[in-house]
Design a protein around this motif. Structure first.
Motif, PDB file in Angstrom:
ATOM      1  N   GLU A  57       1.895   8.846  14.146  1.00 50.65           N
ATOM      2  CA  GLU A  57       2.379   7.643  13.453  1.00 50.65           C
ATOM      3  C   GLU A  57       3.557   7.025  14.215  1.00 50.65           C
ATOM      4  O   GLU A  57       3.652   5.803  14.343  1.00 50.65           O
ATOM      5  CB  GLU A  57       2.790   7.950  12.018  1.00 50.65           C
ATOM      6  CG  GLU A  57       3.346   6.709  11.353  1.00 50.65           C
ATOM      7  CD  GLU A  57       3.146   6.637   9.849  1.00 50.65           C
ATOM      8  OE1 GLU A  57       3.403   5.570   9.317  1.00 50.65           O
ATOM      9  OE2 GLU A  57       2.743   7.635   9.239  1.00 50.65           O
ATOM     10  N   ASP A 108       5.156  12.816  11.591  1.00 48.36           N
ATOM     11  CA  ASP A 108       3.830  12.655  12.183  1.00 48.36           C
ATOM     12  C   ASP A 108       3.967  11.946  13.534  1.00 48.36           C
ATOM     13  O   ASP A 108       4.197  10.736  13.588  1.00 48.36           O
ATOM     14  CB  ASP A 108       2.957  11.833  11.217  1.00 48.36           C
ATOM     15  CG  ASP A 108       1.532  11.645  11.730  1.00 48.36           C
ATOM     16  OD1 ASP A 108       1.277  11.946  12.914  1.00 48.36           O
ATOM     17  OD2 ASP A 108       0.683  11.188  10.953  1.00 48.36           O
ATOM     18  N   ASN A 141      10.975   9.228   1.835  1.00 42.79           N
ATOM     19  CA  ASN A 141      10.433   7.871   1.870  1.00 42.79           C
ATOM     20  C   ASN A 141      11.216   6.968   2.807  1.00 42.79           C
ATOM     21  O   ASN A 141      12.268   6.456   2.447  1.00 42.79           O
ATOM     22  CB  ASN A 141      10.422   7.263   0.459  1.00 42.79           C
ATOM     23  CG  ASN A 141       9.418   7.945  -0.435  1.00 42.79           C
ATOM     24  OD1 ASN A 141       8.352   8.365   0.021  1.00 42.79           O
ATOM     25  ND2 ASN A 141       9.735   8.078  -1.697  1.00 42.79           N
ATOM     26  N   ASP A 201       0.855  -1.188   0.000  1.00 44.94           N
ATOM     27  CA  ASP A 201       0.000   0.000   0.000  1.00 44.94           C
ATOM     28  C   ASP A 201       0.894   1.242   0.000  1.00 44.94           C
ATOM     29  O   ASP A 201       1.734   1.398   0.876  1.00 44.94           O
ATOM     30  CB  ASP A 201      -0.897  -0.028   1.249  1.00 44.94           C
ATOM     31  CG  ASP A 201      -1.813   1.172   1.305  1.00 44.94           C
ATOM     32  OD1 ASP A 201      -1.348   2.248   1.747  1.00 44.94           O
ATOM     33  OD2 ASP A 201      -2.985   1.050   0.929  1.00 44.94           O
ATOM     34  N   ALA A 202       0.687   2.097  -0.972  1.00 51.23           N
ATOM     35  CA  ALA A 202       1.556   3.271  -1.141  1.00 51.23           C
ATOM     36  C   ALA A 202       1.658   4.126   0.122  1.00 51.23           C
ATOM     37  O   ALA A 202       2.728   4.635   0.447  1.00 51.23           O
ATOM     38  CB  ALA A 202       1.065   4.118  -2.306  1.00 51.23           C
ATOM     39  N   ASP A 203       0.560   4.294   0.848  1.00 54.74           N
ATOM     40  CA  ASP A 203       0.579   5.120   2.048  1.00 54.74           C
ATOM     41  C   ASP A 203       1.183   4.362   3.229  1.00 54.74           C
ATOM     42  O   ASP A 203       1.972   4.909   3.990  1.00 54.74           O
ATOM     43  CB  ASP A 203      -0.835   5.597   2.391  1.00 54.74           C
ATOM     44  CG  ASP A 203      -0.838   6.538   3.590  1.00 54.74           C
ATOM     45  OD1 ASP A 203      -0.015   7.484   3.594  1.00 54.74           O
ATOM     46  OD2 ASP A 203      -1.640   6.338   4.504  1.00 54.74           O
ATOM     47  N   ALA A 204       0.831   3.099   3.380  1.00 53.12           N
ATOM     48  CA  ALA A 204       1.262   2.313   4.545  1.00 53.12           C
ATOM     49  C   ALA A 204       2.692   1.797   4.436  1.00 53.12           C
ATOM     50  O   ALA A 204       3.299   1.461   5.445  1.00 53.12           O
ATOM     51  CB  ALA A 204       0.311   1.144   4.756  1.00 53.12           C
ATOM     52  N   GLU A 205       3.260   1.755   3.224  1.00 49.88           N
ATOM     53  CA  GLU A 205       4.607   1.176   3.088  1.00 49.88           C
ATOM     54  C   GLU A 205       5.701   2.084   3.639  1.00 49.88           C
ATOM     55  O   GLU A 205       6.824   1.645   3.840  1.00 49.88           O
ATOM     56  CB  GLU A 205       4.910   0.807   1.629  1.00 49.88           C
ATOM     57  CG  GLU A 205       5.334   1.958   0.756  1.00 49.88           C
ATOM     58  CD  GLU A 205       5.950   1.536  -0.573  1.00 49.88           C
ATOM     59  OE1 GLU A 205       6.403   0.390  -0.710  1.00 49.88           O
ATOM     60  OE2 GLU A 205       5.973   2.378  -1.461  1.00 49.88           O
ATOM     61  N   THR A 206       5.358   3.349   3.910  1.00 44.14           N
ATOM     62  CA  THR A 206       6.347   4.269   4.464  1.00 44.14           C
ATOM     63  C   THR A 206       5.918   4.746   5.855  1.00 44.14           C
ATOM     64  O   THR A 206       4.747   4.693   6.206  1.00 44.14           O
ATOM     65  CB  THR A 206       6.546   5.507   3.554  1.00 44.14           C
ATOM     66  OG1 THR A 206       5.293   6.155   3.381  1.00 44.14           O
ATOM     67  CG2 THR A 206       7.113   5.116   2.203  1.00 44.14           C
ATOM     68  N   SER A 238       5.869   8.022   8.264  1.00 44.33           N
ATOM     69  CA  SER A 238       5.990   9.478   8.250  1.00 44.33           C
ATOM     70  C   SER A 238       6.651   9.912   9.552  1.00 44.33           C
ATOM     71  O   SER A 238       6.008   9.955  10.601  1.00 44.33           O
ATOM     72  CB  SER A 238       4.608  10.116   8.116  1.00 44.33           C
ATOM     73  OG  SER A 238       4.724  11.509   8.272  1.00 44.33           O
TER      74      SER A 238
END
Length: 113
Positions: A54, A51, A92, A41-46, A48
């Motif tokens: 997170e 944040d 990333n 998943d593009a959002d979950a693979e990194t 932040s």
């Protein structure tokens, strides 16, 4: 090679190029598998790093629940050290690499044995 193998190769390259270390490929593979479907998943693979909520989730769900570490200030200090190792300016920060660095930091390789 499958998609996961391609990702593991990408993570290994990140560890070499951005963190200046030669990865333990067996451990990196196990940590990547442990991340489950999040790596696709593009959002979950990194992660932040800017944040705080997170980073709190990484602390609670990975360090406390997965690695079995006791909650305390040392956990956030370790996360901060990993952010520093990966490079604060690096946008990333792959979750599998981030978790790999935390496993190495705490010497918790046995969790993935």
């Amino acid at each position: 090679m499958g998609k996961r193998d391609d990702l593991i190769a990408k993570y290994a390259e990140d560890l070499k190029a951005k963190c200046g270390m030669t990865p333990d490929m067996d451990l990196l593979t196990k940590v990547t598998i442990g991340c489950g479907p999040a790596i696709y998943d593009a959002d979950a693979e990194t992660v932040s790093a800017s944040d705080s909520s997170e980073l709190e989730t990484v602390k609670n769900n990975f360090l406390v629940k997965k690695l079995g570490l006791a909650d305390g200030p040392a956990l956030m200090e370790a996360i901060d050290a990993v952010v520093e190792t990966y490079g604060r300016s690096e946008r990333n920060k792959y979750r599998a690499v981030f978790y790999y660095l935390l496993v190495k930091h705490f010497g918790k390789e046995a969790v993935y044995a």
